[in-house]
Design a protein around this motif. Sequence first.
Motif, mmCIF file in Angstrom:
data_model
loop_
_atom_site.group_PDB
_atom_site.id
_atom_site.type_symbol
_atom_site.label_atom_id
_atom_site.label_comp_id
_atom_site.label_asym_id
_atom_site.label_seq_id
_atom_site.Cartn_x
_atom_site.Cartn_y
_atom_site.Cartn_z
ATOM 1 N N TYR A 71 169.027 -7.093 91.049
ATOM 2 C CA TYR A 71 168.317 -5.819 91.223
ATOM 3 C C TYR A 71 167.046 -6.071 92.037
ATOM 4 C CZ TYR A 71 165.676 -1.616 89.896
ATOM 5 O OH TYR A 71 164.953 -0.463 89.927
ATOM 6 N N PRO A 72 166.689 -5.231 93.003
ATOM 7 C CA PRO A 72 167.260 -3.912 93.283
ATOM 8 C C PRO A 72 168.288 -3.903 94.420
ATOM 9 C CG PRO A 72 165.197 -4.120 94.429
ATOM 10 C CD PRO A 72 165.422 -5.431 93.734
ATOM 11 N N MET A 73 168.822 -5.055 94.765
ATOM 12 C CA MET A 73 169.724 -5.131 95.910
ATOM 13 C C MET A 73 171.154 -4.743 95.511
ATOM 14 S SD MET A 73 169.699 -8.209 98.712
ATOM 15 C CE MET A 73 167.968 -7.957 99.106
ATOM 16 N N CYS A 74 171.921 -4.237 96.482
ATOM 17 C CA CYS A 74 173.328 -3.915 96.247
ATOM 18 C C CYS A 74 174.190 -4.841 97.104
ATOM 19 C CB CYS A 74 173.619 -2.449 96.567
ATOM 20 S SG CYS A 74 173.559 -2.026 98.331
ATOM 21 N N VAL A 102 165.762 -12.544 94.419
ATOM 22 C CA VAL A 102 166.433 -11.268 94.664
ATOM 23 C C VAL A 102 167.810 -11.504 95.282
ATOM 24 C CG1 VAL A 102 166.273 -9.039 95.849
ATOM 25 C CG2 VAL A 102 164.212 -10.118 94.947
ATOM 26 N N MET A 103 167.915 -12.535 96.123
ATOM 27 C CA MET A 103 169.183 -12.876 96.766
ATOM 28 C C MET A 103 169.143 -14.321 97.206
ATOM 29 S SD MET A 103 170.656 -11.499 100.424
ATOM 30 C CE MET A 103 172.033 -12.360 101.211
ATOM 31 N N GLN A 104 170.275 -15.005 97.131
ATOM 32 C CA GLN A 104 170.369 -16.339 97.720
ATOM 33 C C GLN A 104 171.726 -16.516 98.382
ATOM 34 O OE1 GLN A 104 169.746 -19.396 94.773
ATOM 35 N NE2 GLN A 104 171.875 -19.397 94.131
ATOM 36 N N PHE A 105 171.745 -17.371 99.405
ATOM 37 C CA PHE A 105 172.928 -17.544 100.242
ATOM 38 C C PHE A 105 172.961 -18.984 100.728
ATOM 39 C CE2 PHE A 105 174.501 -17.747 104.652
ATOM 40 C CZ PHE A 105 175.790 -17.252 104.499
ATOM 41 N N GLY A 106 174.140 -19.604 100.708
ATOM 42 C CA GLY A 106 174.214 -20.972 101.204
ATOM 43 C C GLY A 106 175.633 -21.492 101.306
ATOM 44 N N ARG A 107 175.774 -22.598 102.009
ATOM 45 C CA ARG A 107 177.085 -23.169 102.329
ATOM 46 C C ARG A 107 177.592 -24.072 101.199
ATOM 47 N NH1 ARG A 107 179.409 -24.429 107.407
ATOM 48 N NH2 ARG A 107 177.454 -23.958 108.456
ATOM 49 N N LEU A 139 169.664 1.048 105.033
ATOM 50 C CA LEU A 139 169.687 0.343 103.756
ATOM 51 C C LEU A 139 168.873 -0.942 103.763
ATOM 52 C CD1 LEU A 139 173.453 0.792 102.839
ATOM 53 C CD2 LEU A 139 171.496 2.128 102.035
ATOM 54 N N ALA A 140 168.642 -1.506 104.940
ATOM 55 C CA ALA A 140 167.857 -2.743 105.029
ATOM 56 C C ALA A 140 167.522 -3.033 106.482
ATOM 57 C CB ALA A 140 168.614 -3.919 104.415
ATOM 58 N N ALA A 141 166.489 -3.842 106.663
ATOM 59 C CA ALA A 141 166.144 -4.371 107.980
ATOM 60 C C ALA A 141 165.801 -5.842 107.803
ATOM 61 C CB ALA A 141 164.970 -3.619 108.594
ATOM 62 N N VAL A 142 166.220 -6.669 108.753
ATOM 63 C CA VAL A 142 165.966 -8.103 108.692
ATOM 64 C C VAL A 142 165.265 -8.519 109.976
ATOM 65 C CG1 VAL A 142 166.972 -10.376 108.260
ATOM 66 C CG2 VAL A 142 168.144 -8.327 107.430
ATOM 67 N N ARG A 161 175.729 0.458 94.867
ATOM 68 C CA ARG A 161 174.911 0.577 93.664
ATOM 69 C C ARG A 161 174.071 -0.676 93.463
ATOM 70 N NH1 ARG A 161 178.909 1.130 89.798
ATOM 71 N NH2 ARG A 161 178.751 -1.024 89.080
ATOM 72 N N PRO A 162 172.765 -0.533 93.171
ATOM 73 C CA PRO A 162 171.947 -1.718 92.897
ATOM 74 C C PRO A 162 172.525 -2.533 91.749
ATOM 75 C CG PRO A 162 170.562 0.232 93.144
ATOM 76 C CD PRO A 162 171.978 0.715 93.108
ATOM 77 N N ALA A 163 172.325 -3.837 91.803
ATOM 78 C CA ALA A 163 172.804 -4.704 90.731
ATOM 79 C C ALA A 163 172.190 -4.263 89.405
ATOM 80 C CB ALA A 163 172.426 -6.155 91.025
ATOM 81 N N PRO A 164 172.929 -4.344 88.306
ATOM 82 C CA PRO A 164 172.361 -3.980 87.001
ATOM 83 C C PRO A 164 171.175 -4.882 86.677
ATOM 84 C CG PRO A 164 174.754 -4.259 86.869
ATOM 85 C CD PRO A 164 174.337 -4.778 88.203
ATOM 86 N N GLN A 165 170.139 -4.325 86.107
ATOM 87 C CA GLN A 165 168.982 -5.133 85.753
ATOM 88 C C GLN A 165 169.394 -6.154 84.698
ATOM 89 O OE1 GLN A 165 165.129 -3.457 85.328
ATOM 90 N NE2 GLN A 165 165.665 -1.569 86.358
ATOM 91 N N GLY A 166 169.019 -7.404 84.918
ATOM 92 C CA GLY A 166 169.329 -8.463 83.965
ATOM 93 C C GLY A 166 170.608 -9.203 84.262
#
Length: 405
Positions: free
Chosen positions: A383-386, A366-371, A266-269, A157-162
């Motif tokens: 949103y709109p990522m799950c 929309v998304m962040q990732f790190g060590r 669902l996605a392509a990178v 499910r996509p993340a809730p808006q907000g």
Amino acid sequence: MEGVSSNRSMSYSRWSYDSTLDDEGSNLRQQKLDRQRALLEQKQKKKRQEPLMVQSNVDGRSRARRTKQCEEQAPLVESYLSSNRSTIYHGISSSMNFDEEEDDEDEVSSSSSQLNSNTRPGSATSKKSCKEAASASTPPVSEPAIDVDDLEEFTLRPAPQGITVKCRITRDKKGMDRGMYPTYYLHLEREDGKKVFLLAGRKRKKSKTSNYLISIDPTDLSRGGESFIGKLRSNLMGTKFTVYDSGQNPGKTTSSLEATILRQELAAVCYETNVLGFKGPRKMSVIIPGMNMDHERVAICPRNDHESLLARWQNKSTESVIELHNKTPVWNDDTQSYVLNFHGRVTQASVKNFQIIHDNDPDYIVMQFGRVAEDVFTMDYNYPMCALQAFAIALSSFDSKLACE
């Protein structure tokens, strides 16, 4: 009898001698493995100290401590709660609707007021959305209502808006000395400090290309298991990845019944290849299915490679898809390194650190990732990522890509 006894004693002593040699050999092998592991860890630690790694913007954090009014340094989860961030937020929502229809006047007018972190769209994002919208109207701001009762439904499910969904990925290297691949676990970080398991992923052995299985059961990572929820597969060069759900492969369907449950992409990178050998931060494009006017994900079920997300993106046929990119790190002369402002969520430098944005609104992460530690990483998405999309994108970052390093 004495001869027999003597032979037995000689055999026993020889066996004891041989077993001692085996023990010494195994000890030597273990010491060698330990030395190699220590050298590898030292090399990785030294590599992370290089200026070409993407680091968290320390200056940004110190400025935030000096002045709480600085909007740029606001915590990620609150960065779009002011009135002008609310406008930007609605802007990116409308830009991601593949129908390209204008928002209703009610939605536009509401964007001028402050957006509460528990606000959700009135339209359905899942079967539970009406019930969730009703229950989400009263909880306090510090406790966003995130329902994880149905794990499979939540991760798709996509993340809730907000609401920014904050997660943590841990890497388990147990078994690597026996040729096994690491296992990655995704947990939801709750406000009370508790962690809730969401997904597990591991690379498959004996596969021509990188192939990660993703499961909602931390102990069952088999392709045929009931907990299998999706997979991540790369091309031969390891620079392009596709994320699938658990549906059927169209090339292997044998009946019309199976054709009704074809797998979704669902996605392509796509990681930009480093042809000239220039070392620096990675460049990546992320393509995900668009959202319709009801804030539901468009189902993309290609029957051949020409209909895939990567093919659509390469042919610039971007109707019904959303194209995202990683935010370009800024070179800091003071620290002589590339930096990004992770708002305290990332603490260690790494080439894997990234933030994903839409070109129409570079301030909306929309998304962040790190060590944050040797085998611990934070992963936040909006949103709109799950969860499944974000986790698979993070897994692609772990894969070794010789062509873009």
